[in-house]
Design an enzyme around this catalytic site. Structure first.
Site, mmCIF file in Angstrom:
data_model
loop_
_atom_site.group_PDB
_atom_site.id
_atom_site.type_symbol
_atom_site.label_atom_id
_atom_site.label_comp_id
_atom_site.label_asym_id
_atom_site.label_seq_id
_atom_site.Cartn_x
_atom_site.Cartn_y
_atom_site.Cartn_z
ATOM 1 N N GLY A 1 27.228 43.836 46.319
ATOM 2 C CA GLY A 1 25.813 44.126 46.537
ATOM 3 C C GLY A 1 25.592 45.490 47.167
ATOM 4 N N LEU B 1 23.573 47.678 45.989
ATOM 5 C CA LEU B 1 23.865 48.399 44.742
ATOM 6 C C LEU B 1 23.312 49.821 44.747
ATOM 7 C CD1 LEU B 1 23.147 45.551 42.155
ATOM 8 C CD2 LEU B 1 25.310 46.133 43.271
ATOM 9 N N HIS C 1 27.092 51.483 40.665
ATOM 10 C CA HIS C 1 27.161 50.120 40.106
ATOM 11 C C HIS C 1 26.383 50.047 38.778
ATOM 12 C CE1 HIS C 1 27.612 49.060 44.545
ATOM 13 N NE2 HIS C 1 28.694 48.549 44.000
ATOM 14 N N LYS D 1 36.113 55.217 42.360
ATOM 15 C CA LYS D 1 36.080 55.651 43.763
ATOM 16 C C LYS D 1 37.096 54.827 44.548
ATOM 17 C CE LYS D 1 33.165 54.355 46.923
ATOM 18 N NZ LYS D 1 34.079 53.907 48.009
ATOM 19 N N MET E 1 29.040 58.043 45.616
ATOM 20 C CA MET E 1 28.121 56.937 45.922
ATOM 21 C C MET E 1 28.915 55.751 46.434
ATOM 22 S SD MET E 1 25.131 57.026 43.164
ATOM 23 C CE MET E 1 24.208 58.533 42.895
#
Ligand code: PAF
Length: 281
Positions: free
Chosen positions: A30, A32, A36, A148, A183
């Site tokens: 989650g 997000l 994602h 990542k 991110m």
């Protein structure tokens, strides 16, 4: 989009997959972001049905405070997945994921022992446990992981080979903000000042890559580590140069003989642990 919480509801919805084609799976915890969403889009492009899971997995947090403060934003996440065209959001309880005690030790090979494995004992065992469980519940044709978490991607690939799980593991490029910051859900915990400091991770990796472009073959670890000297800098856990297949660290050594050298970094910014990596060629 169907929002499902139980294994039986999930099984019911996936039962006629034979008729509807391939299933793509995007596991998440989650909070997000566009990284994602890029995985959801890739899965949608390659499969006829996309399942996204949201489960903040307690067994992969070696630090209980990190688990407590991990960002949670269920409504915003649901809206983002809906907009992205996700077909099923699977958001199970801890009891559904772990009906019994989670005590198994998985065979994850040497790749799981290095870097993150050293600094976060038990972390990859927890990741393996939840990923294996989800892959068994969903039985997707393909599962999508952001690069990542490069080491996680390698560990999950090893997991599926070792346990003969028939899901193709697909690593997807890291999505970055325009200034280069990778991110991450944890970025939501950063103040504007922290966020500026966090850019040192990207800068250190880019400096190592630029050095390779200039023809330098060794001393790359030191180049990266220099970005973390000083009290205003993120607190470095490791900056390492490693073989991209095995993650065997080579320190300041010569990268000439390594087919896929990669730089990997972990550092704390005001108590928030961030990781990033970059292929050097
Ligand atoms: O990368 C993550 O968000 C998690 O480690 C994963 C793969 C969803 C397992 O909990």
């Amino acid at each position: 989009m169907q929002v499902l919480n139980t294994e039986s509801a999930l099984r019911m919805h996936l039962a006629d997959r034979g008729r509807s084609g391939s299933v793509g799976f995007v596991p998440t915890m989650g909070a997000l972001h566009q990284g994602h969403i890029s995985l959801i889009k890739r899965s949608k492009a390659e499969n006829s049905l996309t399942v996204c899971s949201i489960f903040v997995n307690p067994s992969q947090f070696n630090d209980p405070r990190d688990f407590e403060r991990y960002p949670r934003q269920h409504e915003a996440d649901t809206a983002m997945l809906e907009n992205a065209g996700c077909d099923i959001l699977f958001s199970p309880s801890a009891e559904t994921v772990y009906p019994g005690p989670d005590t198994h030790t998985y065979r994850l090979g040497p790749v799981a022992e290095r870097l993150e494995g050293r600094f976060r004992p038990g972390h990859f065992n927890g990741v393996a446990s939840v990923v294996k469980r989800f892959l068994e519940m969903i039985r997707p044709d393909r599962a999508y992981f952001g690069l990542k978490d490069y080491q996680q991607y390698l560990v999950v690939r090893h997991l599926t080979e070792e346990y003969k799980i028939q899901t193709e593991i697909i690593g997807c490029e890291t999505v970055r903000d325009p200034d280069g910051l990778a991110m991450s859900s944890r970025n939501k915990l950063l103040s504007p000042t922290d966020r500026r400091k966090a850019l040192e991770l990207f800068k250190s990796l880019s400096a190592a890559k630029d050095a390779v472009k200039r023809g330098e073959k060794s001393g790359l670890k030191s180049i990266g580590e220099n970005y973390f000297i000083g009290s205003e800098k993120p607190r470095l856990e490791y900056f390492e140069i490693a073989d991209g297949e095995t993650l065997k660290p080579i320190g300041d050594g010569d990268i000439s003989r390594i087919a896929h050298p990669v730089a990997l970094v972990a550092a704390h910014v005001n108590g928030v642990r961030l990781i990033d990596n970059m292929a050097l060629r």
